[in-house]
Write an enzyme that holds these catalytic residues in place. Structure first.
Site, mmCIF file in Angstrom:
data_model
loop_
_atom_site.group_PDB
_atom_site.id
_atom_site.type_symbol
_atom_site.label_atom_id
_atom_site.label_comp_id
_atom_site.label_asym_id
_atom_site.label_seq_id
_atom_site.Cartn_x
_atom_site.Cartn_y
_atom_site.Cartn_z
ATOM 1 N NE ARG A 4 -4.042 -1.746 2.387
ATOM 2 C CZ ARG A 4 -5.213 -1.646 1.759
ATOM 3 N NH1 ARG A 4 -5.477 -0.569 1.057
ATOM 4 N NH2 ARG A 4 -6.105 -2.618 1.834
ATOM 5 C CD GLU A 17 -3.608 -4.504 4.072
ATOM 6 O OE1 GLU A 17 -4.719 -4.901 3.675
ATOM 7 O OE2 GLU A 17 -3.159 -3.367 3.818
ATOM 8 C CD GLU A 77 -8.720 -2.138 -0.344
ATOM 9 O OE1 GLU A 77 -8.507 -1.209 0.456
ATOM 10 O OE2 GLU A 77 -8.617 -3.338 -0.036
ATOM 11 C CG ASP A 123 -14.799 6.739 -10.149
ATOM 12 O OD1 ASP A 123 -15.455 7.158 -11.115
ATOM 13 O OD2 ASP A 123 -14.592 7.406 -9.121
ATOM 14 C CG HIS A 142 -18.329 -11.409 3.046
ATOM 15 N ND1 HIS A 142 -17.206 -11.299 3.835
ATOM 16 C CD2 HIS A 142 -19.207 -12.161 3.762
ATOM 17 C CE1 HIS A 142 -17.388 -11.954 4.971
ATOM 18 N NE2 HIS A 142 -18.601 -12.483 4.960
ATOM 19 C CB CYS A 202 -15.252 -11.346 -3.037
ATOM 20 S SG CYS A 202 -15.408 -11.885 -1.326
#
Length: 393
Positions: free
Chosen positions: A52, A81, A92, A149, A359, A361
């Site tokens: 990240r 993570e 994401e 987006d 969730h 997904c």
């Protein structure tokens, strides 16, 4: 003629078939042979790990790995993570890469306040490989059916499809410039040269200074007249749409088509390609309510469910988009609208003070059985305003 939804379905099927082909065993004999010889198991996924705090560089390193087969289904993990990627982490990942690439501090794209669209920054210091990266990321997201987006003007999609631009594309990208050129085309008096005092050149701002770009050799000495005004307008648009961004867009297009032969776009128009990549900005949550399914003890008449829909419908557009991103990993609707999406609300057991979770997904919202509408709204707003990754930021 196929509608956009059918074309997108065909693209999804094509991607699924290619993913299956990329990871398929050649037969039982090959499998047993590899087992006997102790060869390493071949994963059916293309797995990458990124950081990240250094997302763009680690992504660039990952996609430069020639040992990875990106025609397999993508699986993403963030270093340090926990969390198994069943699709939500991948969504994401794409959103974060796109957000950073288009950030003004990256100076790869300029933002047009008038039309709220992005355009290639011809003065960027970023290497061409990063434009190839963003093209590849967009193509990879499309290949994995992830909506992004992104705000490009229509002409970018036309250029990706190999279509010629026209004056309407200029009006779509910059109404102000189009209006100025329309004045030149519509002026019918012989004193055009004296009125405009305009040459075949354009002044552009580059790092706080103005520089003169000639549209033709010696253009700064060639005045616009009634005889050549149409050529001037064409040369102006040619410079804007092609020549000023030629190397950047070439790298971008190369990256976009790395996973495709280009055949899938043969029957697409620019608006359909934009829908496939970006989804629909029209968010009809009443349509979503009609197709939502319930599980874990909830049904459409449960008090918490009724309160949830009342709260959601009362939110402003920005918070509705945040909710959609929280629950699905995207703040855009798929082609066909929210009414074509599978969405499930499940009862989440445990303490009534805990926040809703999702969730992404599977497009599942886990909603505690809050006792009041006010409590539900309070907890929902906290969740959608702060959720990122596998926890609260």
């Amino acid at each position: 003629m196929l509608n956009p939804e059918s074309k997108y379905l065909m693209l999804s099927i094509e991607s699924d078939l290619q993913q299956e082909d990329a990871c398929a065993f050649r037969g039982v004999e090959d499998f047993l042979s590899n087992l006997v010889r102790g060869r390493e198991f071949v994963s059916p996924y293309c797995s990458i790990e990124v950081k990240r705090e250094n997302l763009i560089e680690t992504t660039l390193n990952a996609i430069s790995n020639t040992n990875l087969n990106f025609k397999k289904q993508l699986k993403v993990s963030f270093a340090g993570e926990q969390g198994v990627d069943a699709g939500g982490v991948t969504k994401e990942f794409f959103q974060l890469v796109v957000k950073q690439i288009f950030d003004p501090s990256y100076s790869m794209f300029n933002y047009n306040e008038e039309t709220r669209t992005f355009w290639f920054n011809q003065d960027t210091f970023e290497p061409r490989i990063k434009f190839e990266l963003i093209g590849f990321i967009i193509g990879l997201a499309l290949y994995n059916t992830v909506i992004l987006d992104i705000h490009f003007p229509r002409v970018i999609y036309k250029k990706l499809l190999g279509m010629d631009w026209n004056f309407d594309d200029l009006a779509d990208y910059s109404p102000a410039i189009a209006k100025s050129l329309e004045f030149i085309l519509g002026y019918d008096k012989d004193d055009l040269q004296d009125v405009l005092e305009c040459t075949f050149s354009v002044e552009v701002e580059s790092y706080g200074k103005l520089k003169l770009v000639e549209l033709v050799p010696g253009g700064s000495s060639v005045y616009v007249t009634q005889a050549n005004k149409h050529d001037y307008v064409h040369k102006y648009m040619e410079w804007m749409f092609d020549k000023s961004i030629e190397s950047l867009f070439s790298a971008f297009k190369k990256g976009f088509y790395k996973l495709y032969s280009g055949e899938f776009t043969t029957n697409c128009d620019p608006e359909e390609l934009q829908l496939m990549i970006c989804g629909s900005p029209v968010l009809d949550f009443h349509a979503l309510e009609k197709v939502t399914e319930y599980d874990g003890g909830y049904d459409e008449n449960s008090a918490a469910v009724r309160n949830f829909w009342e709260v959601l419908h009362e939110l402003d557009l920005e918070h509705k988009k945040r909710f959609l991103f929280f629950a699905t990993g995207s703040d855009r609707a798929p082609i066909g609208g929210l009414g074509t999406m599978m969405f499930v609300i499940m009862k989440q057991g445990g303490e009534k003070e805990q926040l809703p979770t999702a969730h992404t997904c599977f497009n599942h919202l886990l909603l505690p059985d809050y006792p009041t509408k006010e409590k539900l709204k309070e907890k929902l707003l906290i969740a959608i305003n702060n959720a990122e990754g596998f926890g609260l930021r």
